[in-house]
Write a protein that holds these residues in place. Sequence first.
Motif, PDB file in Angstrom:
ATOM      1  N   VAL A   1       0.851  -1.190   0.000  1.00  0.00           N
ATOM      2  CA  VAL A   1       0.000   0.000   0.000  1.00  0.00           C
ATOM      3  C   VAL A   1       0.887   1.241   0.000  1.00  0.00           C
ATOM      4  O   VAL A   1       1.820   1.348   0.783  1.00  0.00           O
ATOM      5  N   LYS A   2       0.583   2.189  -0.905  1.00  0.00           N
ATOM      6  CA  LYS A   2       1.319   3.453  -0.992  1.00  0.00           C
ATOM      7  C   LYS A   2       0.318   4.606  -0.993  1.00  0.00           C
ATOM      8  O   LYS A   2      -0.406   4.790  -1.967  1.00  0.00           O
TER       9      LYS A   2
ATOM     10  N   PHE B   1      -2.378   0.405  -4.311  1.00  0.00           N
ATOM     11  CA  PHE B   1      -2.109  -0.868  -3.653  1.00  0.00           C
ATOM     12  C   PHE B   1      -2.054  -1.970  -4.703  1.00  0.00           C
ATOM     13  O   PHE B   1      -2.493  -1.806  -5.833  1.00  0.00           O
ATOM     14  N   LYS B   2      -1.484  -3.083  -4.305  1.00  0.00           N
ATOM     15  CA  LYS B   2      -1.454  -4.250  -5.175  1.00  0.00           C
ATOM     16  C   LYS B   2      -2.393  -5.292  -4.607  1.00  0.00           C
ATOM     17  O   LYS B   2      -2.450  -5.506  -3.405  1.00  0.00           O
ATOM     18  N   LEU B   3      -3.148  -5.920  -5.489  1.00  0.00           N
ATOM     19  CA  LEU B   3      -4.028  -7.014  -5.118  1.00  0.00           C
ATOM     20  C   LEU B   3      -3.337  -8.292  -5.566  1.00  0.00           C
ATOM     21  O   LEU B   3      -2.991  -8.439  -6.735  1.00  0.00           O
TER      22      LEU B   3
ATOM     23  N   VAL C   1      -0.472 -10.456  -9.850  1.00  0.00           N
ATOM     24  CA  VAL C   1      -0.542  -9.171  -9.171  1.00  0.00           C
ATOM     25  C   VAL C   1      -1.342  -8.198 -10.038  1.00  0.00           C
ATOM     26  O   VAL C   1      -1.135  -8.115 -11.247  1.00  0.00           O
ATOM     27  N   LEU C   2      -2.249  -7.461  -9.390  1.00  0.00           N
ATOM     28  CA  LEU C   2      -3.042  -6.452 -10.075  1.00  0.00           C
ATOM     29  C   LEU C   2      -2.813  -5.117  -9.381  1.00  0.00           C
ATOM     30  O   LEU C   2      -3.097  -4.977  -8.187  1.00  0.00           O
ATOM     31  N   GLY C   3      -2.257  -4.149 -10.109  1.00  0.00           N
ATOM     32  CA  GLY C   3      -2.066  -2.814  -9.558  1.00  0.00           C
ATOM     33  C   GLY C   3      -3.399  -2.089  -9.499  1.00  0.00           C
ATOM     34  O   GLY C   3      -4.153  -2.087 -10.476  1.00  0.00           O
ATOM     35  N   CYS C   4      -3.708  -1.472  -8.355  1.00  0.00           N
ATOM     36  CA  CYS C   4      -5.000  -0.824  -8.148  1.00  0.00           C
ATOM     37  C   CYS C   4      -4.819   0.527  -7.470  1.00  0.00           C
ATOM     38  O   CYS C   4      -3.777   0.804  -6.892  1.00  0.00           O
TER      39      CYS C   4
END
Length: 70
Positions: free
Chosen positions: A37-38, A46-48, A56-59
């Motif tokens: 989390v950033k 965040f990454k899921l 990995v899914l960048g969100c």
Amino acid sequence: MANQETEKAITVSEFITHLNLYLVSQNALVQGEVGEVKPYPAFLFFKLLDKEKKAVLGCFIWKRDLERLG
């Protein structure tokens, strides 16, 4: 498979536009573990993670939406 000489490259912006046009009509519920989390002033990145498949899914979520969700 298309011949590389006849394929037309599109820009990142065009690709995102095409993706958004397709995805806007889709409903999906995605399950995963939140990682990396950033926080930024207006949103949270965040990454899921799907640890089983190592995907990995960048969100991101707007901070106002996150606050509304509690």
